[in-house]
Scaffold this motif. Structure first.
Motif, PDB file in Angstrom:
ATOM      1  N   GLY A  72       0.803  -1.208   0.000  1.00  0.00           N
ATOM      2  CA  GLY A  72       0.000   0.000   0.000  1.00  0.00           C
ATOM      3  C   GLY A  72       0.839   1.262   0.000  1.00  0.00           C
ATOM      4  O   GLY A  72       2.068   1.219  -0.125  1.00  0.00           O
ATOM      5  N   GLU A  73       0.156   2.402   0.141  1.00  0.00           N
ATOM      6  CA  GLU A  73       0.813   3.708   0.130  1.00  0.00           C
ATOM      7  C   GLU A  73       0.348   4.531   1.320  1.00  0.00           C
ATOM      8  O   GLU A  73      -0.767   4.354   1.812  1.00  0.00           O
ATOM      9  N   ALA A  74       1.209   5.459   1.747  1.00  0.00           N
ATOM     10  CA  ALA A  74       0.827   6.354   2.837  1.00  0.00           C
ATOM     11  C   ALA A  74       1.571   7.670   2.698  1.00  0.00           C
ATOM     12  O   ALA A  74       2.734   7.707   2.265  1.00  0.00           O
ATOM     13  N   TYR A  75       0.874   8.739   3.077  1.00  0.00           N
ATOM     14  CA  TYR A  75       1.444  10.081   2.994  1.00  0.00           C
ATOM     15  C   TYR A  75       1.083  10.821   4.275  1.00  0.00           C
ATOM     16  O   TYR A  75      -0.097  11.019   4.574  1.00  0.00           O
ATOM     17  N   VAL A  76       2.106  11.212   5.025  1.00  0.00           N
ATOM     18  CA  VAL A  76       1.891  11.859   6.321  1.00  0.00           C
ATOM     19  C   VAL A  76       2.502  13.254   6.283  1.00  0.00           C
ATOM     20  O   VAL A  76       3.724  13.408   6.209  1.00  0.00           O
ATOM     21  N   ARG A  77       1.635  14.253   6.332  1.00  0.00           N
ATOM     22  CA  ARG A  77       2.108  15.638   6.361  1.00  0.00           C
ATOM     23  C   ARG A  77       2.388  16.020   7.807  1.00  0.00           C
ATOM     24  O   ARG A  77       1.513  16.448   8.552  1.00  0.00           O
ATOM     25  N   GLY A  78       3.621  15.810   8.203  1.00  0.00           N
ATOM     26  CA  GLY A  78       4.028  16.028   9.574  1.00  0.00           C
ATOM     27  C   GLY A  78       5.011  14.948   9.979  1.00  0.00           C
ATOM     28  O   GLY A  78       5.403  14.104   9.172  1.00  0.00           O
ATOM     29  N   MET A  79       5.410  14.974  11.231  1.00  0.00           N
ATOM     30  CA  MET A  79       6.364  13.991  11.729  1.00  0.00           C
ATOM     31  C   MET A  79       5.640  12.798  12.352  1.00  0.00           C
ATOM     32  O   MET A  79       4.485  12.895  12.764  1.00  0.00           O
ATOM     33  N   ALA A  80       6.348  11.683  12.393  1.00  0.00           N
ATOM     34  CA  ALA A  80       5.855  10.489  13.081  1.00  0.00           C
ATOM     35  C   ALA A  80       6.727  10.259  14.309  1.00  0.00           C
ATOM     36  O   ALA A  80       7.862  10.736  14.379  1.00  0.00           O
ATOM     37  N   GLY A  81       6.204   9.501  15.256  1.00  0.00           N
ATOM     38  CA  GLY A  81       6.950   9.222  16.478  1.00  0.00           C
ATOM     39  C   GLY A  81       8.046   8.184  16.269  1.00  0.00           C
ATOM     40  O   GLY A  81       8.578   8.021  15.173  1.00  0.00           O
ATOM     41  N   GLU A  82       8.352   7.462  17.320  1.00  0.00           N
ATOM     42  CA  GLU A  82       9.433   6.475  17.267  1.00  0.00           C
ATOM     43  C   GLU A  82       8.993   5.184  16.575  1.00  0.00           C
ATOM     44  O   GLU A  82       7.819   4.893  16.455  1.00  0.00           O
ATOM     45  N   ARG A  83      10.012   4.425  16.140  1.00  0.00           N
ATOM     46  CA  ARG A  83       9.825   3.111  15.508  1.00  0.00           C
ATOM     47  C   ARG A  83       8.879   3.176  14.309  1.00  0.00           C
ATOM     48  O   ARG A  83       7.947   2.389  14.166  1.00  0.00           O
ATOM     49  N   PHE A  84       9.162   4.108  13.446  1.00  0.00           N
ATOM     50  CA  PHE A  84       8.378   4.298  12.227  1.00  0.00           C
ATOM     51  C   PHE A  84       8.732   3.227  11.197  1.00  0.00           C
ATOM     52  O   PHE A  84       9.899   2.974  10.920  1.00  0.00           O
ATOM     53  N   CYS A  85       7.731   2.583  10.645  1.00  0.00           N
ATOM     54  CA  CYS A  85       7.900   1.553   9.606  1.00  0.00           C
ATOM     55  C   CYS A  85       8.756   0.373  10.060  1.00  0.00           C
ATOM     56  O   CYS A  85       9.440  -0.261   9.245  1.00  0.00           O
ATOM     57  N   VAL A  86       8.714   0.064  11.339  1.00  0.00           N
ATOM     58  CA  VAL A  86       9.415  -1.128  11.821  1.00  0.00           C
ATOM     59  C   VAL A  86       8.780  -2.366  11.182  1.00  0.00           C
ATOM     60  O   VAL A  86       7.560  -2.496  11.130  1.00  0.00           O
TER      61      VAL A  86
END
Length: 247
Positions: A72-86
């Motif tokens: 799939g696809e994802a678009y995040v306008r902003g920051m993500a927290g810890e352990r992103f895309c683990v």
């Protein structure tokens, strides 16, 4: 295709496990587990238009976003927290910054980070590719290079992929920050770092070599097969002619 738009603050695991054919858009922010196990669908998140803060400097989705995503696809306008895309194994994601341990144990997919990262990025990353916009030149200190190499963004295919991903991000989220990157692409392209797992690179090279060898053998076999068909055709005509002569 099913498209659903939500407004406000989402709880745990917003958009988890959604399959192909579903698009979920969040106008607001989300807690931990955003897009967990994404399985072919599309997830989009951005702050309300009335927001005055800089999205690239603020967290809008929590920890362990896209944990175990498979596609799939994802678009995040902003920051993500810890352990992103683990443990991401197939999703393609664009985000404007991440916390510690980004792309940890990742085995597939692609990730584009348009801003800062935390420490220990790419720890245990054995597959997939990540691209990070390293404006301040500090990314090398924050990355875990036990299993990956840091390369410049110079391959034409990579450049095209990253640029198109940012264009999609800008279109789907309305990110002004992404638009500024595109406007200064000639300069900022040079600041992107490609994070490439060594084993994955070797596997891709081996696959490319195999395909090249198959193509080479095919070009050698084709003339031989054609020649055999011609000889067979000639023999068939001769036999028929002899049969007619002998009644």
């Amino acid at each position: 295709t099913i498209k659903i738009t939500f407004t406000g603050s989402a709880g745990q695991s917003f958009g988890a496990f959604i399959p192909r054919g579903i698009t979920m858009t969040l106008v607001g922010d989300a807690n931990d587990g955003f897009g967990k196990g994404l399985s072919g669908g599309k997830v989009i998140a951005y702050p309300p238009k009335r927001s005055t803060f800089k999205s690239e400097e603020n967290i809008i989705v929590g920890n362990v976003a896209f944990y175990g995503a498979t596609g799939g696809e994802a678009y995040v306008r902003g920051m993500a927290g810890e352990r992103f895309c683990v443990r991401n194994s197939g999703a393609h994601v664009v985000v404007e910054g991440v916390g510690d341990h980004g792309c940890e144990y990742m085995t597939g997919g692609r990730v584009v980070v348009l801003g800062r990262t935390g420490r220990n990025f790419a720890a245990g990353m054995s597959g997939g590719i990540a691209y990070v916009l390293d404006r301040d030149g500090l990314f090398a200190r924050k990355s875990n290079r036990e299993m990956v190499d840091l390369e410049p963004l110079i391959d034409a295919e990579d450049i095209d992929y990253v640029r198109v991903a940012i264009m999609k991000h800008a279109t789907l989220t309305g990110s002004r920050y992404a638009e500024t990157i595109l406007a200064d692409w000639a300069n900022l392209q040079k600041k992107f770092v490609k994070i490439m797992p060594r084993d994955y690179k070797r596997a891709l090279a081996a696959e490319a070599a195999r395909r090249e060898e198959e193509a080479r053998q095919a070009t050698m076999v084709a003339p031989v097969v054609a020649a055999k068909k011609v000889r067979k055709s000639k023999r068939g005509v001769s036999a028929k002619a002899l049969q007619q002569l002998h009644g």
